[in-house]
Motif scaffolding. Sequence first.
Motif, PDB file in Angstrom:
ATOM      1  N   SER A  48       8.475   4.235   5.545  1.00  0.00           N
ATOM      2  CA  SER A  48       8.663   6.180   6.027  1.00  0.00           C
ATOM      3  C   SER A  48      10.280   6.537   5.097  1.00  0.00           C
ATOM      4  N   LYS A  49       9.385   7.628   4.449  1.00  0.00           N
ATOM      5  CA  LYS A  49       9.929   8.183   4.083  1.00  0.00           C
ATOM      6  C   LYS A  49      11.091   9.484   4.671  1.00  0.00           C
ATOM      7  N   PRO A  50      11.839  10.078   4.359  1.00  0.00           N
ATOM      8  CA  PRO A  50      12.280  11.466   5.577  1.00  0.00           C
ATOM      9  C   PRO A  50      11.649  12.063   5.931  1.00  0.00           C
ATOM     10  N   GLY A  51      11.357  12.277   6.994  1.00  0.00           N
ATOM     11  CA  GLY A  51      10.502  13.724   7.792  1.00  0.00           C
ATOM     12  C   GLY A  51       9.483  13.331   7.914  1.00  0.00           C
ATOM     13  N   ILE A  52       8.768  12.278   7.515  1.00  0.00           N
ATOM     14  CA  ILE A  52       7.627  11.472   7.387  1.00  0.00           C
ATOM     15  C   ILE A  52       6.733  10.697   8.806  1.00  0.00           C
ATOM     16  N   ALA A  53       5.760  11.464   9.417  1.00  0.00           N
ATOM     17  CA  ALA A  53       5.694  10.885  10.791  1.00  0.00           C
ATOM     18  C   ALA A  53       4.014  10.010  10.369  1.00  0.00           C
ATOM     19  N   LYS A  54       4.363   8.873  10.264  1.00  0.00           N
ATOM     20  CA  LYS A  54       3.296   8.147  10.402  1.00  0.00           C
ATOM     21  C   LYS A  54       2.106   7.908  12.111  1.00  0.00           C
ATOM     22  N   ASN A  95       1.103  -1.055   0.013  1.00  0.00           N
ATOM     23  CA  ASN A  95      -0.063  -0.173  -0.254  1.00  0.00           C
ATOM     24  C   ASN A  95       0.742   1.218  -0.431  1.00  0.00           C
ATOM     25  N   VAL A  96       0.582   1.931  -1.006  1.00  0.00           N
ATOM     26  CA  VAL A  96       2.093   2.721  -1.413  1.00  0.00           C
ATOM     27  C   VAL A  96       1.680   4.419  -1.821  1.00  0.00           C
ATOM     28  N   ASP A  97       1.607   5.143  -0.815  1.00  0.00           N
ATOM     29  CA  ASP A  97       1.830   6.840  -0.679  1.00  0.00           C
ATOM     30  C   ASP A  97       2.868   7.474  -0.657  1.00  0.00           C
ATOM     31  N   ASN A  98       2.339   8.768  -0.659  1.00  0.00           N
ATOM     32  CA  ASN A  98       3.171   9.710  -1.077  1.00  0.00           C
ATOM     33  C   ASN A  98       3.799   9.883   0.222  1.00  0.00           C
ATOM     34  N   THR A 157       3.158  -2.641   4.350  1.00  0.00           N
ATOM     35  CA  THR A 157       2.442  -4.405   3.938  1.00  0.00           C
ATOM     36  C   THR A 157       2.109  -4.803   4.777  1.00  0.00           C
ATOM     37  N   GLU A 158       1.014  -5.632   4.725  1.00  0.00           N
ATOM     38  CA  GLU A 158       0.855  -6.745   5.886  1.00  0.00           C
ATOM     39  C   GLU A 158       1.783  -8.046   5.222  1.00  0.00           C
ATOM     40  N   PHE A 159       2.450  -8.259   5.942  1.00  0.00           N
ATOM     41  CA  PHE A 159       3.525  -9.873   6.061  1.00  0.00           C
ATOM     42  C   PHE A 159       2.795 -11.446   6.423  1.00  0.00           C
TER      43      PHE A 159
END
Length: 369
Positions: A279-285, A255-258, A263-265
């Motif tokens: 997580s991309k740099p600077g991104i908070a989830k 499941n990809v976004d910006n 991904t469920e394993f």
Amino acid sequence: MNILVTGSKGFIGKNLIAELNNRGYTDIFEFDKDTESSLLEDYCKKADFVFHLAGVNRPKDQSEFMQGNFGFTSELLNTLKKYNNTCPVMISSSIQAELDNPYGESKRAGEELLFKYSEETGAKILIYRFPNVFGKWSKPNYNSAVATFCHNVAHDLDITVNDPSVVMNLVYIDDVVKELINALEGKENKVESFCEVPVVHTRTLGEIVELIYSFKKSRKDKSVPDMSDSFIKKLYSTYLSFLPEDQFNYDLKMNVDNRGSFTEFLKTPDRGQVSVNISKPGIAKGNHWHHTKNEKFLVVSGEGVIRFRNIHSKEVIEYFVNGNKLQVVDIPTGYTHNIENLGDVDMVTVMWANESFDPDNPDTYYVEV
């Protein structure tokens, strides 16, 4: 210790020899149908123990049953007598020795030869009437129905089950090998005149087929079988050994976004699920909390921070994590939390949740940390 193994390239023989090697036994005389026949003389002269596993299961002509299961046994025992070698002899028989069919009759004849041989020579004999044996390196359409079913399902071939209610008694190859090595070391499991593998599994044919199909499906629904059931664990290992060699791998839905991907394993019925978060740099989830669902986060690459706040408090707690020092961080219930990538490259986090995701009851509530 010189160990003679007849039927050395067969299903049980290959597994036995591999484990004998693992345990440091090196003087193994391997004898199979394509071995130079004259070597049998030398092997019988020197052997300290004989595993007689050679036999015929599915010949083109029924007369081969007696030739393969009785005739060669007679030749083997006569050769041992020729050299006055009274070492212990183990023979692989079958529960079908109790039945009046060509295969059973040939196996019973081999047993009777061995009993007579022991009376004449005083040699120790170990007769194993094996039920259905299953496991890796077994041959489909030859060794057992389990091998055939595993092979066919793994290769997208049809299988035929005439009566799913038929009850099967089965022994797993590792349990067989363990018992045979116990016999080699004088610790056989003997009941009256016969020896037996102590671990026997009883299942219906229908149950076995249903399980094998579920193993195939598990690659699509990301499920893991119930490994607490020893039979399921052994059957799953057997099924995997029949996978086509160009199909060991399978894709997962990313499941990809910006922000990266999720991904469920793996999913289990009672041990939750495992997922991989990038997580991309600077991104908070995150920025959510749970009533009952709990998780474990393990950052395996990159660096970041996991923040927590009890939803009834204003205090923010921080745990700094990175892939150079693997640490598991528990995500307790009642704490809103997020994970932020503080580095210059993607941060990879392995996430475990105590339950598989249920869209009808996600137990996930958005609140900023």
